[in-house]
Design an enzyme around this catalytic site. Sequence first.
Site, PDB file in Angstrom:
ATOM      1  N   ASP A  10      -7.479   0.787  -4.568  1.00  0.00           N
ATOM      2  CA  ASP A  10      -7.346   0.202  -3.819  1.00  0.00           C
ATOM      3  C   ASP A  10      -7.754   0.618  -2.604  1.00  0.00           C
ATOM      4  O   ASP A  10      -8.185   1.459  -2.175  1.00  0.00           O
ATOM      5  CB  ASP A  10      -5.226   0.234  -3.356  1.00  0.00           C
ATOM      6  CG  ASP A  10      -4.676   0.236  -1.803  1.00  0.00           C
ATOM      7  OD1 ASP A  10      -5.217  -1.241  -1.680  1.00  0.00           O
ATOM      8  OD2 ASP A  10      -4.610   0.986  -1.837  1.00  0.00           O
ATOM      9  N   SER A  11      -7.707  -0.178  -1.413  1.00  0.00           N
ATOM     10  CA  SER A  11      -8.511   0.355  -0.682  1.00  0.00           C
ATOM     11  C   SER A  11      -7.833   2.063  -0.165  1.00  0.00           C
ATOM     12  O   SER A  11      -8.295   2.657   0.798  1.00  0.00           O
ATOM     13  CB  SER A  11      -8.333  -0.217   1.411  1.00  0.00           C
ATOM     14  OG  SER A  11      -6.857   0.031   1.278  1.00  0.00           O
ATOM     15  N   CYS A  73      -4.996  -4.436  -4.132  1.00  0.00           N
ATOM     16  CA  CYS A  73      -5.016  -4.356  -2.727  1.00  0.00           C
ATOM     17  C   CYS A  73      -5.511  -6.564  -2.254  1.00  0.00           C
ATOM     18  O   CYS A  73      -6.394  -6.853  -2.862  1.00  0.00           O
ATOM     19  CB  CYS A  73      -6.374  -4.586  -2.528  1.00  0.00           C
ATOM     20  SG  CYS A  73      -7.005  -3.928  -1.180  1.00  0.00           S
ATOM     21  N   GLU A 152       1.037   3.624   7.469  1.00  0.00           N
ATOM     22  CA  GLU A 152       0.220   5.123   7.275  1.00  0.00           C
ATOM     23  C   GLU A 152       0.910   6.176   6.981  1.00  0.00           C
ATOM     24  O   GLU A 152       0.776   7.732   7.350  1.00  0.00           O
ATOM     25  CB  GLU A 152      -0.911   4.838   7.438  1.00  0.00           C
ATOM     26  CG  GLU A 152      -1.324   4.018   6.076  1.00  0.00           C
ATOM     27  CD  GLU A 152      -2.387   4.095   4.851  1.00  0.00           C
ATOM     28  OE1 GLU A 152      -2.643   5.778   5.467  1.00  0.00           O
ATOM     29  OE2 GLU A 152      -2.567   3.458   4.392  1.00  0.00           O
ATOM     30  N   CYS A 184       0.557  -7.942   1.824  1.00  0.00           N
ATOM     31  CA  CYS A 184      -0.214  -6.530   1.739  1.00  0.00           C
ATOM     32  C   CYS A 184       0.701  -5.540   0.846  1.00  0.00           C
ATOM     33  O   CYS A 184       1.913  -5.349   1.200  1.00  0.00           O
ATOM     34  CB  CYS A 184       0.243  -6.460   3.346  1.00  0.00           C
ATOM     35  SG  CYS A 184      -0.730  -4.054   3.852  1.00  0.00           S
ATOM     36  N   HIS A 186       1.155  -2.531   1.787  1.00  0.00           N
ATOM     37  CA  HIS A 186       2.018  -1.369   2.203  1.00  0.00           C
ATOM     38  C   HIS A 186       2.922  -2.307   2.363  1.00  0.00           C
ATOM     39  O   HIS A 186       4.399  -1.401   2.834  1.00  0.00           O
ATOM     40  CB  HIS A 186       1.314  -1.478   3.549  1.00  0.00           C
ATOM     41  CG  HIS A 186       0.472  -0.193   3.638  1.00  0.00           C
ATOM     42  ND1 HIS A 186      -1.075  -1.092   3.042  1.00  0.00           N
ATOM     43  CD2 HIS A 186      -0.502   1.014   3.865  1.00  0.00           C
ATOM     44  CE1 HIS A 186      -1.863   0.326   3.116  1.00  0.00           C
ATOM     45  NE2 HIS A 186      -1.480   1.325   3.547  1.00  0.00           N
TER      46      HIS A 186
END
Lengths: 275, 275
Positions: A10-11, A73, A152, A184, A186
């Site tokens: 993942d990024s 991702c 985040e 996404c 997240h």
Amino acid sequence: MTTQAIGYIDSGIGGITVAREALRQLPHEVVYYVGDTARMPYGPRPTEEVLAYTWEMVDFLVKKDIKMLVIACNTATAAALPDLRAKLDIPVIGVIAPGVRGALRATKNKRIGVIATAGTVKSQAYAKALEHKDGAVVVSQLACPEFVQIVENNQSDSAAATAVISDKLAYFADKDIDTLVLGCTHFPLLDQTIAKVMGENVALVNSGAVAIENVSAMLDELNISNPASIDRSKDEYYTTGDAAAFHTLASRWLNDDNLNVQHLAMTTTGLKLEN
Amino acid sequence: MTTQAIGYIDSGIGGITVAREALRQLPHEVVYYVGDTARMPYGPRPTEEVLAYTWEMVDFLVKKDIKMLVIACNTATAAALPDLRAKLDIPVIGVIAPGVRGALRATKNKRIGVIATAGTVKSQAYAKALEHKDGAVVVSQLACPEFVQIVENNQSDSAAATAVISDKLAYFADKDIDTLVLGCTHFPLLDQTIAKVMGENVALVNSGAVAIENVSAMLDELNISNPASIDRSKDEYYTTGDAAAFHTLASRWLNDDNLNVQHLAMTTTGLKLEN
């Protein structure tokens, strides 16, 4: 081949929601995870750059003899999946096609919403794939980069977060959708708030959860499932960013304080463990 | 290869619930369906016999150049999947492994119920596959052959049916399950009653719906999706039993009065269209 790990890239840290699904749905399988936290977010980067960074993570994991690769991702899936599939001799699973399939399984009225990063929305990856499979679907897309920041910054449970989410999702009020794809990795960390805002008549699709079902199917088809339960100390987490910060967030999301997180240095010959 | 049909086989008419999911999730794909209604139920038959009958249906469809085969029947999946996979050069998808994956995706407390025919319960196919993937799951199985009769007799909506279903499922009252696998392709036709009896805290897993998601994944991986929408008059339904009776039930479940249903004769050289 059955006892080898499955690799996740993942990024940054969003892909941990995919690893979380793997731990839940496939507890016998070892997790190796690489998050390129130092160079996140991938969304605004040129495709060639995303492809190059993705290959650095993949090369590191392939040397560790993984049996399967999951691109956890959306941006990296859109940029790198065909190239990785063509060049690797292990199965490669992305998150976009599973999200599409999960949405088509869930929808009844064929009106589907997609929330994602600006990059993923701009790529039209979800809309194109949904319409390829069903010409009758009506897709409404919305870029929600603010949601990534909320996660985040570890503010998922704040009242401010709820207000932002509620404001953004008002976009769907007149769209009559019955299904919303969390496009996404997240976003599953905000699923309770999103579910409350959208109401009980809208099904949420966690692309990562469907991707892990896809991994499970591939393990079945190739007959390479690990048949015995394992000790979670076999799992390994790597980040190009700060290991302590990664540990804090990942431990919280995986509800496990004993994660083995190591830093990877970015060198001219690829990602390397620091000794 | 993209415009070819996908073949579906079942011991009778229960597999129509799988075809229904295909029409919903994959509307661009042509359906060829064979139901061996004349020789149903398969549950009590010896495995060798189920295997032989299954091959007769498969041979008929392979001659019609299908691009993929779905075994839309739990009994036939248990008896014939490995043999079909080994001998056919098209992908073969069963319903048991998808049901297992769907259950592991849905459960939170790892206590999973399975309702199926007596044959499927006796085979332990679901329990073994669930425990293979997660040693911590607790599986409670219950044979519900009465449910098949309710569906076949077209009494799904009767008060008597609700009473039978409620009585049977009381078995799970002290099992603390949060997920119930509908391990027979007839059962999704009773899903509303089953959901009401089990309550909102138990997720129902429709194995056929997950199997179609698996078909969709396979179409993606092999890049053989039909990209354009099709006229449903391309679909073909075959039964070894009475075509009119099959038409009545299938039309109702698929909500389509224009189904093309034809009778197949059982001959010493396989299933043949009667002219």
